[in-house]
Design a protein around this motif. Structure first.
Motif, PDB file in Angstrom:
ATOM      1  N   THR A   1       0.892  -1.381   0.000  1.00 24.87           N
ATOM      2  CA  THR A   1       0.146   0.116  -0.086  1.00 24.87           C
ATOM      3  C   THR A   1       0.670   0.916   0.012  1.00 24.87           C
ATOM      4  OG1 THR A   1      -0.143  -0.159   2.581  1.00 24.87           O
ATOM      5  CG2 THR A   1      -1.782  -1.052   1.363  1.00 24.87           C
ATOM      6  N   LEU A   2       2.249   1.174   0.364  1.00 25.14           N
ATOM      7  CA  LEU A   2       2.913   2.397   0.696  1.00 25.14           C
ATOM      8  C   LEU A   2       3.538   2.869  -0.878  1.00 25.14           C
ATOM      9  CD1 LEU A   2       5.184   1.474   3.625  1.00 25.14           C
ATOM     10  CD2 LEU A   2       3.096   2.794   3.571  1.00 25.14           C
ATOM     11  N   PRO A   3       3.933   2.044  -1.693  1.00 25.00           N
ATOM     12  CA  PRO A   3       4.418   2.707  -2.911  1.00 25.00           C
ATOM     13  C   PRO A   3       3.655   3.528  -3.667  1.00 25.00           C
ATOM     14  CG  PRO A   3       5.113   0.385  -2.623  1.00 25.00           C
ATOM     15  CD  PRO A   3       3.767   0.786  -1.888  1.00 25.00           C
ATOM     16  N   THR A   4       4.187   4.418  -4.493  1.00 21.47           N
ATOM     17  CA  THR A   4       3.703   5.244  -5.457  1.00 21.47           C
ATOM     18  C   THR A   4       3.858   5.057  -6.773  1.00 21.47           C
ATOM     19  OG1 THR A   4       4.866   7.280  -5.066  1.00 21.47           O
ATOM     20  CG2 THR A   4       2.981   6.902  -3.639  1.00 21.47           C
ATOM     21  N   GLY A   5       4.846   4.386  -7.140  1.00 25.87           N
ATOM     22  CA  GLY A   5       5.462   4.063  -8.306  1.00 25.87           C
ATOM     23  C   GLY A   5       4.726   3.238  -9.356  1.00 25.87           C
TER      24      GLY A   5
ATOM     25  N   MET B   1       3.666   0.154 -11.742  1.00 32.41           N
ATOM     26  CA  MET B   1       3.540  -1.381 -11.422  1.00 32.41           C
ATOM     27  C   MET B   1       4.856  -2.082 -11.896  1.00 32.41           C
ATOM     28  SD  MET B   1       1.558  -3.606 -10.198  1.00 32.41           S
ATOM     29  CE  MET B   1       1.876  -5.367  -9.746  1.00 32.41           C
ATOM     30  N   TYR B   2       5.303  -1.674 -12.966  1.00 31.98           N
ATOM     31  CA  TYR B   2       6.561  -2.397 -13.438  1.00 31.98           C
ATOM     32  C   TYR B   2       7.756  -2.458 -12.720  1.00 31.98           C
ATOM     33  CZ  TYR B   2       7.854   1.970 -15.574  1.00 31.98           C
ATOM     34  OH  TYR B   2       8.217   3.230 -15.864  1.00 31.98           O
ATOM     35  N   VAL B   3       7.628  -1.302 -11.691  1.00 36.85           N
ATOM     36  CA  VAL B   3       8.709  -1.241 -10.717  1.00 36.85           C
ATOM     37  C   VAL B   3       8.735  -2.371  -9.696  1.00 36.85           C
ATOM     38  CG1 VAL B   3       9.944   0.172  -8.722  1.00 36.85           C
ATOM     39  CG2 VAL B   3       8.780   1.252 -11.037  1.00 36.85           C
ATOM     40  N   ALA B   4       7.566  -2.984  -9.507  1.00 31.11           N
ATOM     41  CA  ALA B   4       7.041  -3.758  -8.445  1.00 31.11           C
ATOM     42  C   ALA B   4       7.662  -5.518  -8.880  1.00 31.11           C
ATOM     43  CB  ALA B   4       5.513  -4.061  -8.138  1.00 31.11           C
ATOM     44  N   PHE B   5       7.759  -5.633  -9.887  1.00 36.58           N
ATOM     45  CA  PHE B   5       8.173  -6.844 -10.382  1.00 36.58           C
ATOM     46  C   PHE B   5       9.613  -7.203 -10.157  1.00 36.58           C
ATOM     47  CE2 PHE B   5       4.777  -6.077 -13.595  1.00 36.58           C
ATOM     48  CZ  PHE B   5       3.691  -7.005 -13.205  1.00 36.58           C
ATOM     49  N   PRO B   6      10.508  -6.700 -10.343  1.00 32.28           N
ATOM     50  CA  PRO B   6      11.945  -6.666 -10.100  1.00 32.28           C
ATOM     51  C   PRO B   6      11.849  -6.979  -8.477  1.00 32.28           C
ATOM     52  CG  PRO B   6      11.845  -4.464 -10.797  1.00 32.28           C
ATOM     53  CD  PRO B   6      10.663  -5.325 -11.087  1.00 32.28           C
ATOM     54  N   ILE B   7      11.142  -6.225  -7.609  1.00 34.81           N
ATOM     55  CA  ILE B   7      11.225  -6.344  -6.102  1.00 34.81           C
ATOM     56  C   ILE B   7      10.558  -7.644  -5.821  1.00 34.81           C
ATOM     57  CG2 ILE B   7      10.101  -5.209  -4.190  1.00 34.81           C
ATOM     58  CD1 ILE B   7      10.235  -2.476  -5.385  1.00 34.81           C
TER      59      ILE B   7
ATOM     60  N   PHE C   1       1.603  -8.759  -2.299  1.00 34.57           N
ATOM     61  CA  PHE C   1       2.254  -7.395  -2.405  1.00 34.57           C
ATOM     62  C   PHE C   1       2.108  -7.038  -3.651  1.00 34.57           C
ATOM     63  CE2 PHE C   1       6.082  -5.793  -4.365  1.00 34.57           C
ATOM     64  CZ  PHE C   1       6.249  -4.900  -3.332  1.00 34.57           C
ATOM     65  N   LEU C   2       2.117  -7.827  -4.817  1.00 30.63           N
ATOM     66  CA  LEU C   2       1.765  -7.149  -6.371  1.00 30.63           C
ATOM     67  C   LEU C   2       0.455  -6.851  -6.469  1.00 30.63           C
ATOM     68  CD1 LEU C   2       3.713  -9.888  -8.286  1.00 30.63           C
ATOM     69  CD2 LEU C   2       4.371  -7.595  -7.889  1.00 30.63           C
ATOM     70  N   GLY C   3      -0.741  -7.696  -5.960  1.00 32.53           N
ATOM     71  CA  GLY C   3      -1.930  -7.419  -6.099  1.00 32.53           C
ATOM     72  C   GLY C   3      -2.173  -6.138  -5.328  1.00 32.53           C
ATOM     73  N   VAL C   4      -1.804  -5.881  -4.291  1.00 32.17           N
ATOM     74  CA  VAL C   4      -2.131  -4.578  -3.303  1.00 32.17           C
ATOM     75  C   VAL C   4      -1.541  -3.511  -4.005  1.00 32.17           C
ATOM     76  CG1 VAL C   4      -1.858  -3.495  -1.055  1.00 32.17           C
ATOM     77  CG2 VAL C   4      -2.305  -5.858  -1.182  1.00 32.17           C
ATOM     78  N   TRP C   5      -0.094  -3.540  -4.359  1.00 26.91           N
ATOM     79  CA  TRP C   5       0.412  -2.426  -5.106  1.00 26.91           C
ATOM     80  C   TRP C   5      -0.280  -2.034  -6.322  1.00 26.91           C
ATOM     81  CZ3 TRP C   5       6.245  -1.670  -5.159  1.00 26.91           C
ATOM     82  CH2 TRP C   5       6.654  -0.666  -6.123  1.00 26.91           C
ATOM     83  N   ALA C   6      -0.936  -2.910  -6.965  1.00 24.23           N
ATOM     84  CA  ALA C   6      -1.569  -2.656  -8.221  1.00 24.23           C
ATOM     85  C   ALA C   6      -2.758  -2.016  -8.057  1.00 24.23           C
ATOM     86  CB  ALA C   6      -1.899  -3.925  -9.290  1.00 24.23           C
ATOM     87  N   SER C   7      -3.745  -2.069  -6.940  1.00 23.14           N
ATOM     88  CA  SER C   7      -4.948  -1.664  -6.911  1.00 23.14           C
ATOM     89  C   SER C   7      -5.443  -0.963  -5.666  1.00 23.14           C
ATOM     90  CB  SER C   7      -5.862  -3.013  -6.985  1.00 23.14           C
ATOM     91  OG  SER C   7      -5.644  -4.012  -6.106  1.00 23.14           O
ATOM     92  N   LEU C   8      -4.429  -1.391  -4.503  1.00 24.31           N
ATOM     93  CA  LEU C   8      -4.920  -0.777  -3.096  1.00 24.31           C
ATOM     94  C   LEU C   8      -3.898   0.148  -2.469  1.00 24.31           C
ATOM     95  CD1 LEU C   8      -6.205  -4.089  -1.631  1.00 24.31           C
ATOM     96  CD2 LEU C   8      -7.727  -2.467  -2.753  1.00 24.31           C
ATOM     97  N   LYS C   9      -3.141   1.043  -3.374  1.00 28.26           N
ATOM     98  CA  LYS C   9      -2.101   1.870  -2.878  1.00 28.26           C
ATOM     99  C   LYS C   9      -2.868   3.038  -2.289  1.00 28.26           C
ATOM    100  CE  LYS C   9       0.081   2.551  -6.538  1.00 28.26           C
ATOM    101  NZ  LYS C   9      -0.310   1.593  -7.645  1.00 28.26           N
ATOM    102  N   VAL C  10      -2.311   3.530  -1.251  1.00 29.46           N
ATOM    103  CA  VAL C  10      -2.904   4.712  -0.363  1.00 29.46           C
ATOM    104  C   VAL C  10      -3.291   5.752  -1.003  1.00 29.46           C
ATOM    105  CG1 VAL C  10      -2.600   6.153   1.502  1.00 29.46           C
ATOM    106  CG2 VAL C  10      -1.904   3.730   1.596  1.00 29.46           C
ATOM    107  N   PRO C  11      -2.386   6.333  -1.894  1.00 28.23           N
ATOM    108  CA  PRO C  11      -2.614   7.730  -2.622  1.00 28.23           C
ATOM    109  C   PRO C  11      -3.716   7.289  -3.749  1.00 28.23           C
ATOM    110  CG  PRO C  11      -0.204   7.153  -2.577  1.00 28.23           C
ATOM    111  CD  PRO C  11      -0.959   5.988  -2.234  1.00 28.23           C
ATOM    112  N   GLN C  12      -3.837   6.087  -4.122  1.00 23.93           N
ATOM    113  CA  GLN C  12      -4.894   5.847  -4.960  1.00 23.93           C
ATOM    114  C   GLN C  12      -6.232   5.855  -4.427  1.00 23.93           C
ATOM    115  OE1 GLN C  12      -4.313   2.323  -7.695  1.00 23.93           O
ATOM    116  NE2 GLN C  12      -6.289   1.600  -6.992  1.00 23.93           N
ATOM    117  N   LEU C  13      -6.467   5.090  -3.156  1.00 25.06           N
ATOM    118  CA  LEU C  13      -7.480   5.158  -2.291  1.00 25.06           C
ATOM    119  C   LEU C  13      -7.727   6.735  -2.142  1.00 25.06           C
ATOM    120  CD1 LEU C  13      -6.678   2.212   0.068  1.00 25.06           C
ATOM    121  CD2 LEU C  13      -8.479   2.308  -1.709  1.00 25.06           C
TER     122      LEU C  13
END
Length: 205
Positions: free
Chosen positions: A121-125, A127-133, A150-162
């Motif tokens: 939920t924390l990142p703002t970058g 989605m493609y940044v999440a894959f190497p992580i 981690f990937l699913g939340v990054w894609a759809s539940l990030k705090v800034p997006q919410l």
């Protein structure tokens, strides 16, 4: 006395031989992994060239717009990825495998899953940044279900997006979507862990 010295020397030679063999095995595994990555990269480039050629053939009027958009994404990736690689290199040095395995591994239970949610939920970058992580987490023996979460939340539940979502569609809608999406991500992560073998991601010792 000479017998003791000879035995000690023999043990040292044997230990050194074992160490050399282990280093050779590690080096060979790394060479194989490097060759596999090169082959994957070449296949990916060929695949996307074929996609572009097909797009140009079937949609010639939109081809220039597609190339322009792809160029913008490529420039963005070139600017972002070096920083990501630096961060991953530092994490590889400073974050031991034992720590990742403890907090995000197979025995981390629901605490690991909620930690994966928190990290996602924390990142703002993009989605493609999440894959190497995610690949690095798998290499350090994080469980696949936690990485999928981690990937699913990054894609759809990030705090800034919410925050933006609440402004446009309301608090109730956003909370319900968050809950149902999170449940779905948990289910997908658990199912994928049952289906996919992650041994190839294990860190080379």
């Amino acid at each position: 006395d000479w017998g003791v010295y000879l035995m000690a020397a023999a043990n040292n030679i044997e230990n050194q031989n074992k160490k050399n063999k282990k280093e050779e095995m590690v080096a060979e595994k790394r060479r194989q992994k490097f060759n596999q990555n090169i082959k994957k990269t070449i296949k990916t480039i060929i695949f996307w060239w074929l996609i572009l050629l097909g797009f140009r053939y079937f949609f010639p009027d939109r081809f220039s717009a597609a190339i322009s958009m792809s160029s913008r994404y490529l420039k963005e990736m070139i600017l972002v990825f070096p920083a990501v690689l630096v961060i991953m290199g530092l994490a590889d040095r400073w974050v031991p495998t034992s720590m990742v395995e403890k907090y995000l591994g197979h025995n981390s239970s629901f605490q690991g899953k909620f930690l994966a949610v928190f990290l996602g939920t924390l990142p703002t970058g993009p989605m493609y940044v999440a894959f190497p992580i995610a690949a690095e987490l798998l290499r350090k023996k994080a469980s696949l279900s936690n990485v999928i979460i981690f990937l699913g939340v990054w894609a759809s539940l990030k705090v800034p997006q919410l925050g933006v979502e609440i402004q446009f569609v309301g608090l109730k809608f956003s909370i319900l979507r968050f809950i149902f999406t999170l449940i779905s991500i948990f289910i997908i992560g658990i199912l994928m862990e049952k289906i996919i073998d992650t041994s190839e991601f294990n860190e080379i010792e």
